[in-house]
Design a protein around this motif. Structure first.
Motif, PDB file in Angstrom:
ATOM      1  N   PRO A 281       0.821  -1.213   0.000  1.00 21.67           N
ATOM      2  CA  PRO A 281       0.000   0.000   0.000  1.00 21.67           C
ATOM      3  C   PRO A 281       0.857   1.266   0.000  1.00 21.67           C
ATOM      4  CG  PRO A 281      -0.680  -1.514   1.743  1.00 21.67           C
ATOM      5  CD  PRO A 281       0.551  -2.088   1.137  1.00 21.67           C
ATOM      6  N   GLN A 282       0.373   2.290  -0.696  1.00 24.59           N
ATOM      7  CA  GLN A 282       1.144   3.513  -0.875  1.00 24.59           C
ATOM      8  C   GLN A 282       1.625   4.104   0.453  1.00 24.59           C
ATOM      9  OE1 GLN A 282       2.001   4.636  -4.072  1.00 24.59           O
ATOM     10  NE2 GLN A 282       3.441   5.817  -2.830  1.00 24.59           N
ATOM     11  N   GLY A 283       0.742   4.105   1.461  1.00 24.75           N
ATOM     12  CA  GLY A 283       1.118   4.670   2.757  1.00 24.75           C
ATOM     13  C   GLY A 283       2.341   3.983   3.337  1.00 24.75           C
ATOM     14  N   LYS A 284       2.336   2.684   3.242  1.00 21.51           N
ATOM     15  CA  LYS A 284       3.460   1.903   3.779  1.00 21.51           C
ATOM     16  C   LYS A 284       4.724   2.164   2.968  1.00 21.51           C
ATOM     17  CE  LYS A 284       5.214  -1.911   5.995  1.00 21.51           C
ATOM     18  NZ  LYS A 284       5.807  -2.951   5.165  1.00 21.51           N
ATOM     19  N   ARG A 285       4.540   2.284   1.655  1.00 20.62           N
ATOM     20  CA  ARG A 285       5.680   2.549   0.785  1.00 20.62           C
ATOM     21  C   ARG A 285       6.353   3.867   1.165  1.00 20.62           C
ATOM     22  NH1 ARG A 285       4.322   2.074  -5.456  1.00 20.62           N
ATOM     23  NH2 ARG A 285       2.269   1.197  -5.069  1.00 20.62           N
ATOM     24  N   ASN A 286       5.505   4.889   1.383  1.00 26.83           N
ATOM     25  CA  ASN A 286       6.048   6.197   1.752  1.00 26.83           C
ATOM     26  C   ASN A 286       6.840   6.129   3.046  1.00 26.83           C
ATOM     27  OD1 ASN A 286       4.774   7.142  -0.498  1.00 26.83           O
ATOM     28  ND2 ASN A 286       3.081   8.118   0.602  1.00 26.83           N
ATOM     29  N   LEU A 287       6.298   5.394   4.022  1.00 26.73           N
ATOM     30  CA  LEU A 287       6.994   5.264   5.308  1.00 26.73           C
ATOM     31  C   LEU A 287       8.351   4.586   5.109  1.00 26.73           C
ATOM     32  CD1 LEU A 287       4.113   4.213   7.755  1.00 26.73           C
ATOM     33  CD2 LEU A 287       5.337   6.415   7.641  1.00 26.73           C
ATOM     34  N   THR A 288       8.345   3.527   4.286  1.00 25.43           N
ATOM     35  CA  THR A 288       9.589   2.806   4.029  1.00 25.43           C
ATOM     36  C   THR A 288      10.623   3.731   3.383  1.00 25.43           C
ATOM     37  OG1 THR A 288       8.332   0.782   3.710  1.00 25.43           O
ATOM     38  CG2 THR A 288      10.577   0.781   2.861  1.00 25.43           C
ATOM     39  N   GLU A 290      10.789   7.014   3.465  1.00 23.20           N
ATOM     40  CA  GLU A 290      11.251   8.019   4.425  1.00 23.20           C
ATOM     41  C   GLU A 290      12.330   7.450   5.331  1.00 23.20           C
ATOM     42  OE1 GLU A 290      10.903  11.285   4.771  1.00 23.20           O
ATOM     43  OE2 GLU A 290       9.964  11.017   2.811  1.00 23.20           O
ATOM     44  N   ALA A 291      12.052   6.256   5.841  1.00 22.23           N
ATOM     45  CA  ALA A 291      12.992   5.630   6.761  1.00 22.23           C
ATOM     46  C   ALA A 291      14.323   5.340   6.063  1.00 22.23           C
ATOM     47  CB  ALA A 291      12.386   4.341   7.321  1.00 22.23           C
ATOM     48  N   PHE A 292      14.241   4.925   4.803  1.00 21.63           N
ATOM     49  CA  PHE A 292      15.461   4.632   4.041  1.00 21.63           C
ATOM     50  C   PHE A 292      16.272   5.910   3.829  1.00 21.63           C
ATOM     51  CE2 PHE A 292      17.476   3.552  -0.220  1.00 21.63           C
ATOM     52  CZ  PHE A 292      18.429   2.712   0.310  1.00 21.63           C
ATOM     53  N   LYS A 293      15.560   6.974   3.470  1.00 16.86           N
ATOM     54  CA  LYS A 293      16.221   8.265   3.256  1.00 16.86           C
ATOM     55  C   LYS A 293      16.926   8.735   4.514  1.00 16.86           C
ATOM     56  CE  LYS A 293      13.204  10.338  -0.158  1.00 16.86           C
ATOM     57  NZ  LYS A 293      12.352  11.478  -0.472  1.00 16.86           N
ATOM     58  N   LYS A 294      16.239   8.509   5.648  1.00 15.78           N
ATOM     59  CA  LYS A 294      16.814   8.991   6.908  1.00 15.78           C
ATOM     60  C   LYS A 294      17.902   8.066   7.437  1.00 15.78           C
ATOM     61  CE  LYS A 294      12.880  11.648   8.595  1.00 15.78           C
ATOM     62  NZ  LYS A 294      11.501  11.298   9.006  1.00 15.78           N
ATOM     63  N   GLY A 295      18.128   6.977   6.730  1.00 17.22           N
ATOM     64  CA  GLY A 295      19.204   6.090   7.147  1.00 17.22           C
ATOM     65  C   GLY A 295      18.807   5.136   8.268  1.00 17.22           C
ATOM     66  N   LYS A 296      17.507   4.913   8.443  1.00 25.25           N
ATOM     67  CA  LYS A 296      17.053   4.001   9.500  1.00 25.25           C
ATOM     68  C   LYS A 296      17.384   2.544   9.192  1.00 25.25           C
ATOM     69  CE  LYS A 296      14.495   7.017  12.063  1.00 25.25           C
ATOM     70  NZ  LYS A 296      13.255   7.687  11.710  1.00 25.25           N
ATOM     71  N   PHE A 297      17.512   2.222   7.930  1.00 26.33           N
ATOM     72  CA  PHE A 297      17.972   0.878   7.543  1.00 26.33           C
ATOM     73  C   PHE A 297      18.767   1.023   6.249  1.00 26.33           C
ATOM     74  CE2 PHE A 297      13.911   1.497   5.480  1.00 26.33           C
ATOM     75  CZ  PHE A 297      14.117   0.996   4.203  1.00 26.33           C
ATOM     76  N   PRO A 298      19.737   0.157   6.000  1.00 31.67           N
ATOM     77  CA  PRO A 298      20.670   0.383   4.892  1.00 31.67           C
ATOM     78  C   PRO A 298      20.307  -0.270   3.559  1.00 31.67           C
ATOM     79  CG  PRO A 298      21.530  -1.307   6.341  1.00 31.67           C
ATOM     80  CD  PRO A 298      20.203  -0.910   6.910  1.00 31.67           C
ATOM     81  N   ILE A 299      19.404  -1.221   3.568  1.00 32.10           N
ATOM     82  CA  ILE A 299      19.202  -1.994   2.337  1.00 32.10           C
ATOM     83  C   ILE A 299      17.751  -1.935   1.887  1.00 32.10           C
ATOM     84  CG2 ILE A 299      19.374  -4.290   1.282  1.00 32.10           C
ATOM     85  CD1 ILE A 299      21.489  -4.897   3.523  1.00 32.10           C
ATOM     86  N   LEU A 300      17.553  -1.503   0.651  1.00 23.18           N
ATOM     87  CA  LEU A 300      16.212  -1.468   0.094  1.00 23.18           C
ATOM     88  C   LEU A 300      16.164  -2.395  -1.114  1.00 23.18           C
ATOM     89  CD1 LEU A 300      13.435  -0.021   0.331  1.00 23.18           C
ATOM     90  CD2 LEU A 300      14.281   1.582  -1.402  1.00 23.18           C
TER      91      LEU A 300
END
Ligand code: ADP
Ligand code: MG
Length: 393
Positions: A281-288, A290-300
């Motif tokens: 879902p789009q909402g979840k995608r956006n959260l993911t 954001e978190a990736f951009k902020k460096g909360k996890f390293p691998i997408l």
């Protein structure tokens, strides 16, 4: 000539009048297409130059044209054909700037959409140089207002565009109205059949000049290909991730299923990875994101489609776990790296089944060919020359 070598205008054999004008325009160094075209044109050769937009083609032909000018002679000596009125005006403007210190030089511009009277008046002033669109040129020839039998140099600018616009017949007629021993110079962003046909029919031993695109914003991306059979891909991938060199990595696969599966596998192995694909879902995608951009996890781990809507920001490495199904995707994928730091790295894991697809991509890439890396029998990734790819192993 190497790309880094710079040629100053004053080292080319240009008259002092033109040199002064060039300096006044603010140019000191010739662009590559200028450095290559000016001497060849001044030696009298026909030229076919393939160069992308923005490489400085106008001065490349404009400078030799002005050097040829015989101020004593009346009549049209030089003709530039351009596909559109805007381009014709732009060229005439640049030629006028180049001719600033040649008082007797007369330049006229002929194009459609303007009352013919004004242009007839311009022709009465006996220009030596004509910049024209094909339609209006032909019109003036048919009205017997412009004779091209004294033309020394003819330039076809943006030949590919012009011929694509259906001007083949007009251009042919115009060329045939010029003397058969005139110099014919063609500039084109690309080659196509019509361009080659005109060249073949009307040019005499043309010198070919090819210039690559100049794109100063283009990031430097080191591209590598690593052989990896289907069953080995995950292990190869983990080797790259374990290098600890990359703290923000995008891994591309071709299907939602593969994305999900690979992501779960990585998580199971203890990697901090998240996935992104069209079924999330789009909402979840956006959260993911954001978190990736902020460096909360390293691998997408993601698919092309899911990655497309994302505004681009910098990742340190892109890994093609699957080869992209479209050639353009390859460029889009690797373009995710190298932005902020100006250099990035892209790996492609290639199985035997992938090799045909890879060949297509390599053809598509033309100049920039990825380097092949190999694992030795100890499982160390090495460059072709034997040096280990990662310092610390
Ligand atoms: P093209 O026809 O290849 O698209 P142009 O001749 O229109 O390129 O030139 C592109 C831009 O570069 C123009 O603004 C032109 O004034 C500028 N330019 C041309 N030659 C030079 C040079 N030697 N140094 C710096 N700028 C140049
Ligand atoms: Mg141009």
């Amino acid at each position: 000539m190497s790309e880094t070598e710079t040629i100053r205008f004053d080292s080319l054999d240009i008259s002092s009048e033109v040199l002064r004008a060039v300096a006044r325009m603010g140019f000191t160094e010739a662009t590559p297409v200028q450095a290559q075209t000016i001497p060849v044109m001044m030696a009298g050769h026909d030229v076919i130059a393939i160069a992308p937009t923005g490489t400085g083609k106008t001065c490349a032909f404009g400078i030799p044209m002005l050097e040829y000018l015989q101020l004593k002679d009346d009549g049209i000596q030089e003709l530039v054909l351009a596909p559109t009125r805007e381009l014709a005006l732009q060229i005439a403007e640049e030629l006028t700037a180049l001719a600033r210190f040649i008082p007797g030089a007369r330049i006229a511009t002929l194009y459609g959409g303007q009352p013919i009277k004004k242009q007839l008046a311009a022709l009465k002033r006996k220009p030596q140089i004509l910049v024209a669109t094909p339609g209006r040129m032909l019109d003036m020839m048919e009205r017997k207002q412009a004779r091209l039998d004294g033309v020394h140099t003819m330039v076809i600018d943006e030949a590919d565009e012009m011929l694509k616009m259906g001007f083949v017949k007009d251009v042919t007629k115009i060329i045939e109205a010029t003397p058969s021993d005139r110099q014919l110079v063609m500039f084109s962003a690309t080659t196509n059949q019509d361009v080659m046909t005109i060249s073949w029919k009307y040019q005499y031993r043309p010198v070919e000049i090819t210039i690559a695109a100049v794109d100063e914003n283009k990031p430097e991306i080191a591209q590598y290909v690593i052989d990896a059979e289907r069953n080995d891909k995950e292990e190869r991938l983990e080797y790259l991730l374990d290098s600890d060199e990359y703290h923000r990595v995008m891994i591309f696969t071709n299907t939602k299923f593969m994305t999900d599966r690979l992501c779960r596998q990585l998580q199971k192995q203890g990697y901090k990875a998240e996935c992104l694909h069209g079924d999330i879902p789009q909402g979840k995608r956006n959260l993911t994101m954001e978190a990736f951009k902020k460096g909360k996890f390293p691998i997408l781990v993601c698919t092309d489609v899911a990655a497309r809507g994302i505004d681009v920001f910098d990742v340190e490495a892109v890994i093609n776990y699957d080869l992209p199904t479209e050639n353009e995707y390859y460029t889009h994928r690797i373009g995710r790296t190298g932005r902020a730091k100006r250099h990035g790295v892209a790996f492609t894991l290639m199985s035997f089944q992938d090799s045909v697809r890879m060949d297509e991509i390599l053809r598509y890439l033309q100049g920039e060919q990825p380097e092949k890396l190999e694992f030795d029998e100890m499982g160390v990734l090495r460059h072709a020359n034997g040096t280990p790819f990662f310092d610390k192993i």
